[in-house]
Scaffold this motif. Structure first.
Motif, PDB file in Angstrom:
ATOM      1  N   MET A  69      -8.500  18.936  -0.605  1.00  0.00           N
ATOM      2  CA  MET A  69      -8.477  18.164  -1.861  1.00  0.00           C
ATOM      3  C   MET A  69      -7.085  18.230  -2.518  1.00  0.00           C
ATOM      4  N   ILE A  70      -6.750  17.152  -3.154  1.00  0.00           N
ATOM      5  CA  ILE A  70      -5.440  17.086  -3.799  1.00  0.00           C
ATOM      6  C   ILE A  70      -5.598  17.189  -5.307  1.00  0.00           C
ATOM      7  N   SER A  71      -4.747  17.991  -5.918  1.00  0.00           N
ATOM      8  CA  SER A  71      -4.902  18.232  -7.355  1.00  0.00           C
ATOM      9  C   SER A  71      -4.232  17.132  -8.171  1.00  0.00           C
ATOM     10  N   LEU A  72      -4.609  17.120  -9.428  1.00  0.00           N
ATOM     11  CA  LEU A  72      -4.038  16.174 -10.383  1.00  0.00           C
ATOM     12  C   LEU A  72      -2.514  16.314 -10.451  1.00  0.00           C
ATOM     13  N   ALA A  73      -2.048  17.555 -10.520  1.00  0.00           N
ATOM     14  CA  ALA A  73      -0.602  17.790 -10.610  1.00  0.00           C
ATOM     15  C   ALA A  73       0.099  17.280  -9.354  1.00  0.00           C
ATOM     16  N   GLU A  74      -0.486  17.545  -8.202  1.00  0.00           N
ATOM     17  CA  GLU A  74       0.108  17.079  -6.952  1.00  0.00           C
ATOM     18  C   GLU A  74       0.196  15.552  -6.925  1.00  0.00           C
ATOM     19  N   GLU A  75      -0.867  14.913  -7.332  1.00  0.00           N
ATOM     20  CA  GLU A  75      -0.858  13.447  -7.376  1.00  0.00           C
ATOM     21  C   GLU A  75       0.272  12.940  -8.265  1.00  0.00           C
ATOM     22  N   ALA A 120       0.548   8.415  -2.910  1.00  0.00           N
ATOM     23  CA  ALA A 120       1.253   7.863  -4.074  1.00  0.00           C
ATOM     24  C   ALA A 120       0.808   6.433  -4.338  1.00  0.00           C
ATOM     25  N   LEU A 121       0.731   5.644  -3.283  1.00  0.00           N
ATOM     26  CA  LEU A 121       0.375   4.240  -3.466  1.00  0.00           C
ATOM     27  C   LEU A 121      -1.074   4.077  -3.908  1.00  0.00           C
ATOM     28  N   SER A 122      -1.913   4.983  -3.461  1.00  0.00           N
ATOM     29  CA  SER A 122      -3.308   4.909  -3.899  1.00  0.00           C
ATOM     30  C   SER A 122      -3.411   5.201  -5.393  1.00  0.00           C
ATOM     31  N   VAL A 123      -2.622   6.160  -5.853  1.00  0.00           N
ATOM     32  CA  VAL A 123      -2.630   6.475  -7.283  1.00  0.00           C
ATOM     33  C   VAL A 123      -2.067   5.292  -8.083  1.00  0.00           C
ATOM     34  N   ILE A 124      -1.005   4.718  -7.567  1.00  0.00           N
ATOM     35  CA  ILE A 124      -0.384   3.588  -8.252  1.00  0.00           C
ATOM     36  C   ILE A 124      -1.337   2.383  -8.274  1.00  0.00           C
ATOM     37  N   ARG A 125      -2.028   2.193  -7.176  1.00  0.00           N
ATOM     38  CA  ARG A 125      -3.031   1.123  -7.132  1.00  0.00           C
ATOM     39  C   ARG A 125      -4.063   1.313  -8.244  1.00  0.00           C
ATOM     40  N   LYS A 126      -4.569   2.537  -8.352  1.00  0.00           N
ATOM     41  CA  LYS A 126      -5.573   2.811  -9.362  1.00  0.00           C
ATOM     42  C   LYS A 126      -5.002   2.604 -10.770  1.00  0.00           C
ATOM     43  N   HIS A 127      -3.804   3.120 -10.973  1.00  0.00           N
ATOM     44  CA  HIS A 127      -3.159   2.968 -12.276  1.00  0.00           C
ATOM     45  C   HIS A 127      -3.079   1.496 -12.685  1.00  0.00           C
ATOM     46  N   GLU A 136      -6.139   6.948 -13.620  1.00  0.00           N
ATOM     47  CA  GLU A 136      -5.672   6.853 -12.230  1.00  0.00           C
ATOM     48  C   GLU A 136      -6.105   8.040 -11.372  1.00  0.00           C
ATOM     49  N   HIS A 137      -6.573   9.116 -12.008  1.00  0.00           N
ATOM     50  CA  HIS A 137      -6.943  10.300 -11.224  1.00  0.00           C
ATOM     51  C   HIS A 137      -8.442  10.416 -10.940  1.00  0.00           C
ATOM     52  N   ILE A 138      -9.199   9.462 -11.398  1.00  0.00           N
ATOM     53  CA  ILE A 138     -10.633   9.473 -11.102  1.00  0.00           C
ATOM     54  C   ILE A 138     -10.812   9.278  -9.597  1.00  0.00           C
ATOM     55  N   GLN A 139     -11.608  10.175  -8.999  1.00  0.00           N
ATOM     56  CA  GLN A 139     -11.787  10.121  -7.546  1.00  0.00           C
ATOM     57  C   GLN A 139     -13.089   9.410  -7.205  1.00  0.00           C
ATOM     58  N   SER A 140     -12.997   8.204  -6.778  1.00  0.00           N
ATOM     59  CA  SER A 140     -14.165   7.489  -6.292  1.00  0.00           C
ATOM     60  C   SER A 140     -13.715   6.180  -5.662  1.00  0.00           C
ATOM     61  N   LYS A 141     -13.725   6.191  -4.366  1.00  0.00           N
ATOM     62  CA  LYS A 141     -13.322   5.012  -3.612  1.00  0.00           C
ATOM     63  C   LYS A 141     -14.133   3.800  -4.062  1.00  0.00           C
TER      64      LYS A 141
END
Lengths: 217, 217
Positions: free
Chosen positions: A1-7, A71-78, A104-109
DNA sequence: ATATTATTTTAGGCTTGTCTAAAATAATAT
DNA sequence: ATATTATTTTAGACAAGCCTAAAATAATAT
């Protein structure tokens, strides 16, 4: 799992490496993340171990393919959330950033797929920035010569065309680096020169120079 | 500022104190939070110092007014998001919980106000649970005698009416405690007795007993 | 080529939230 | 009333993510 800070680090590294074209340096990242260089070094080590970035001591970091995907997945969500906030909840575009930073950090595909569909599969967010697709593909930013902008236009420097070292030195001196905001104050029609403001300082740029600065459209 | 973990503890304490009517015990909380009793004790101390709960060593905790406000605000957010997911994004009601657990922690007063408005100021969520208002006021759950339910009905025990200790002992023995799910299997019309299932075990309850068990409508 | 300055890393420490094992206290059974 | 059992708390440890101060390295200026 990846943390919020890492993202957040990966997102920042992505943005910084888009702006410049070199490795992202510790201090740059520290400034962007609003933290101290020592903390960045710690995190860099962790991200490197997890193979999200490649890291050469003292010479900065670069995203691996794996890191870029995150990174791109986070940016997509943002950007999808920003679109939602503006289009559906009637936020104005300048209010949305802070909230989208959290969403952007909510985890749910499934959530993001549904949201995308609900918004009608938008291609750009309310700021005009492109929204990466499910696979992390992102349409390159429209790049335009600064020379083509009209007075009053406000945009961000994306790259510098010519790699003449004289020119680069000059641009660097006046602070015209990728990522910086540049505003056209006035433009002389007869020779194509322009007065611009960078970091709240004014400069006159010849046509030659302004044709070598690329900004996002 | 209140942390995510603190919010979750307060929410759990709220739910547990709704189910039972006594102080919430360390072990109960540990089970609900999926953590160990020792961790709960640590957190309890912190929440107590911050005056979100009152705490008597070895005898459990109770929310203060301040703590209750926080808990209800989180629950409000949770239920509004669940409503959004079901009504707007076409999630089915059994898929939403996990995502809402994340969304409930987004910090933005404005966001929740806008979301509430966008949803048309709903009064209950997709599970039928009431949504607390901005001030944390919540409509009491509709309480209904188990005796009135039809076969097939699935509901949660809210309270026990009579405080006859014989009855309580019996109910406790079969696991019929507040918070537990109870399902009506069959109901005899001639004497009002019923067969129910609790914790996947079946029991026959007389009319007298089933009139003393209150469930949420 | 070397000295100075700027950047980055290391070392050691702090807080949050978790854990295990042991001790303290309360509840229960005889 | 006391012994046994169950619950809760304390003590000590650990990972994540941050910090400051000092050391190491790189860049720059003379």
């Amino acid at each position: 799992m990846i943390s919020l800070a890492e993202e957040n680090y990966l997102k920042s590294i992505y943005h910084l490496s888009q702006a410049g074209s070199k490795s992202v340096l510790t201090n740059e990242l520290a400034e962007a993340m609003n933290t101290k260089a020592a903390s960045v070094t710690d995190m860099i080590k962790k991200l490197s171990t997890k193979e999200f970035i490649s890291y050469e001591k003292y010479y900065g970091v670069n995203l691996t393919a794996k890191g870029k995907t995150v990174a791109l997945s986070v940016i997509r969500k943002h950007r999808l959330w920003e679109t939602f906030l503006v289009e559906k909840l009637a936020f104005s575009w300048d209010e949305v950033h802070e909230v989208a930073e959290q969403l952007e950090h909510i985890q749910s595909k499934r959530l993001i797929e549904k949201l995308d569909e609900y918004l009608g599969f938008p291609k750009v967010d309310p700021h005009g920035d492109p929204i990466p697709d499910t696979k992390g593909k992102i349409k390159a930013l429209q790049q335009v010569m600064l020379a083509t902008l009209k007075p009053g236009a406000d945009s961000i420097i994306v790259a510098v065309k010519d790699s003449d070292s004289q020119l680069l030195k000059y641009l660097d001196k006046i602070g015209a680096r990728p990522g910086k905001t540049i505003k056209v104050i006035e433009r002389e029609e007869y020779d194509g020169s322009m007065e611009v403001s960078i970091n709240n300082q004014r400069f006159f740029l010849s046509k030659e120079v302004s044709e070598n600065i690329l900004v996002n459209a």
